[in-house]
Scaffold this motif. Structure first.
Motif, short mmCIF file in Angstrom:
data_model
loop_
_atom_site.label_atom_id
_atom_site.label_comp_id
_atom_site.label_asym_id
_atom_site.label_seq_id
_atom_site.Cartn_x
_atom_site.Cartn_y
_atom_site.Cartn_z
N HIS A 190 10.78 45.32 79.05
CA HIS A 190 10.19 46.61 79.44
C HIS A 190 9.06 46.33 80.41
O HIS A 190 8.28 45.39 80.24
N SER A 191 8.99 47.16 81.43
CA SER A 191 8.02 46.95 82.50
C SER A 191 7.64 48.27 83.14
O SER A 191 8.47 49.18 83.25
N LYS A 192 6.40 48.34 83.59
CA LYS A 192 5.93 49.52 84.30
C LYS A 192 6.20 49.42 85.79
O LYS A 192 6.05 50.40 86.52
N VAL A 193 6.55 48.24 86.25
CA VAL A 193 6.83 48.02 87.68
C VAL A 193 8.26 47.52 87.83
O VAL A 193 8.86 47.01 86.87
N ILE A 207 13.25 31.91 74.98
CA ILE A 207 12.15 32.25 75.89
C ILE A 207 12.07 33.74 76.23
O ILE A 207 11.15 34.14 76.95
N LEU A 208 12.99 34.56 75.75
CA LEU A 208 12.94 35.98 76.09
C LEU A 208 11.60 36.63 75.71
O LEU A 208 11.02 37.34 76.54
N PRO A 209 11.09 36.41 74.50
CA PRO A 209 9.77 37.00 74.18
C PRO A 209 8.66 36.44 75.06
O PRO A 209 7.72 37.17 75.42
N ARG A 210 8.76 35.19 75.44
CA ARG A 210 7.75 34.58 76.29
C ARG A 210 7.80 35.16 77.71
O ARG A 210 6.76 35.32 78.37
N LEU A 211 8.99 35.51 78.18
CA LEU A 211 9.12 36.15 79.48
C LEU A 211 8.53 37.56 79.46
O LEU A 211 7.92 38.01 80.44
N GLN A 212 8.70 38.26 78.34
CA GLN A 212 8.07 39.58 78.22
C GLN A 212 6.55 39.45 78.27
O GLN A 212 5.87 40.27 78.89
N ASN A 213 6.03 38.41 77.67
CA ASN A 213 4.58 38.17 77.74
C ASN A 213 4.14 37.94 79.19
O ASN A 213 3.06 38.38 79.60
N CYS A 214 4.98 37.26 79.96
CA CYS A 214 4.67 37.05 81.38
C CYS A 214 4.62 38.37 82.14
O CYS A 214 3.73 38.59 82.98
N ILE A 215 5.57 39.26 81.84
CA ILE A 215 5.58 40.58 82.48
C ILE A 215 4.28 41.32 82.15
O ILE A 215 3.62 41.88 83.04
N GLY A 254 -2.31 43.70 87.90
CA GLY A 254 -2.15 44.71 88.94
C GLY A 254 -1.03 44.51 89.93
O GLY A 254 -1.08 45.04 91.05
N VAL A 255 0.04 43.80 89.54
CA VAL A 255 1.15 43.60 90.49
C VAL A 255 1.95 44.88 90.65
O VAL A 255 2.03 45.71 89.74
N GLU A 256 2.57 45.02 91.82
CA GLU A 256 3.38 46.21 92.11
C GLU A 256 4.87 45.96 91.91
O GLU A 256 5.65 46.90 91.72
#
Length: 223
Positions: free
Chosen positions: A106-109, A74-82, A89-91
Motif C-alpha cells: 500500500h502506498s500513497k504515491v 522480504i515483502l514486509p521489509r519492502l513495505q517498510n521501505c515504502i 516526501g517522495v512523489e
C-alpha cells in the motif's frame, strides 16, 4: 527539486544502478534510496534461502556481493521501505528489481515496477513473439519461462549473472547469437548499460535493458 524514491530488494545504495539512471533523471530530481535487506548481516540474509516452492530473487549487497533469497521473507521489509520513503516526501517510487511482486503493498504515491513495464512493452516489440531472456541464476530459469510464456509464444531463458564474471555474459550473448528471436530481454535490474552494449555487439540482437527502460517511464510521469 522533485524527490523520487528507489527501492532495491537488496541493500542500498545501489551505486551500480544509479550510474546509469541518474543521468536520465537529470538535475531536477533527487533520488532517495532504501533497501529490503538494509541493516541485515550476511548470516541473517542466508536465513532467507528459497525453498523448492519459493519465488526466487537475487540482488546486490552493500559490499558488492550478491545474495539469493525467497521473496516471501522480504515483502514486509519492502513495505517498510515504502513507508520510509513516503515520510521523506517522495512523489514516485521506482522498484529496482524486475521481480513479479504480489499486490500486497500500500502506498500513497505511484509505485513503478519494472516487471510490469517489461510485460507491456516486450510483446509489442517482439514482432513474431519470440524472445530470449537473460536471468541471473539457474534457480530463476523455470519461473522466468513460466512468466514469459504468458506474454509471448516462444521464450528461451539463459542464466548469466550480472554480479559474476564478464565471461558468463559473453557466453550468454554467443548463445543468443544462434537463436532465431526478435529481441533479448535483460531481465534483472543488475544488468548495466555497458553489459547491454556488449551483449548487443556479440549477439547482434536488439536488447532491452530494464533499468533504463523503467527510468524513462518514470520520467514520462514526471514531465
Amino acid at each position: 527539486m522533485i524527490k523520487v524514491g528507489a527501492i532495491t530488494i537488496g541493500q542500498s545504495p545501489r551505486t551500480d544502478v544509479t550510474q546509469d539512471i541518474l543521468p536520465l533523471l537529470g538535475d531536477q530530481v533527487e533520488l532517495l534510496q532504501a533497501g529490503g535487506l538494509d541493516g541485515l548481516t550476511r548470516e541473517e540474509i542466508e536465513a532467507f534461502q528459497p525453498g523448492p516452492d519459493d519465488y526466487v530473487l537475487i540482488s546486490r549487497l552493500r559490499d558488492g556481493s550478491s545474495a539469493v533469497f525467497a521473496e516471501r521473507y522480504i515483502l514486509p521489509r519492502l513495505q517498510n521501505c515504502i513507508d520510509q520513503l513516503e515520510q521523506q516526501g517522495v512523489e514516485l517510487i521506482l522498484f529496482l528489481c524486475t521481480g513479479d511482486f504480489p499486490a500486497v503493498f500500500h502506498s500513497k504515491v505511484p509505485l513503478i515496477f519494472p516487471c510490469k513495464v517489461l510485460n507491456g512493452l516486450v510483446p509489442a516489440l517482439a514482432g513474431r513473439s519470440r524472445i530470449a531472456v537473460v536471468t541471473p541464476t539457474p534457480q530463476q530459469v523455470a519461473q522466468s519461462e513460466n512468466k514469459w510464456r504468458e506474454y509471448v509464444s516462444q521464450v528461451t531463458v539463459i542464466p548469466a549473472s550480472p554480479y559474476g564474471s564478464p565471461e558468463e555474459l559473453d557466453r550468454a550473448a554467443r548463445q543468443a547469437a544462434e537463436m532465431d528471436v526478435d529481441l533479448v530481454v535483460m531481465d534483472c535490474i543488475g544488468y548495466s548499460a555497458e553489459m547491454k552494449a556488449k551483449f548487443h555487439e556479440i549477439s547482434g540482437k536488439p536488447v532491452i535493458l530494464s533499468r533504463t527502460l523503467a527510468t524513462r517511464v518514470l520520467m514520462e510521469l514526471l514531465s
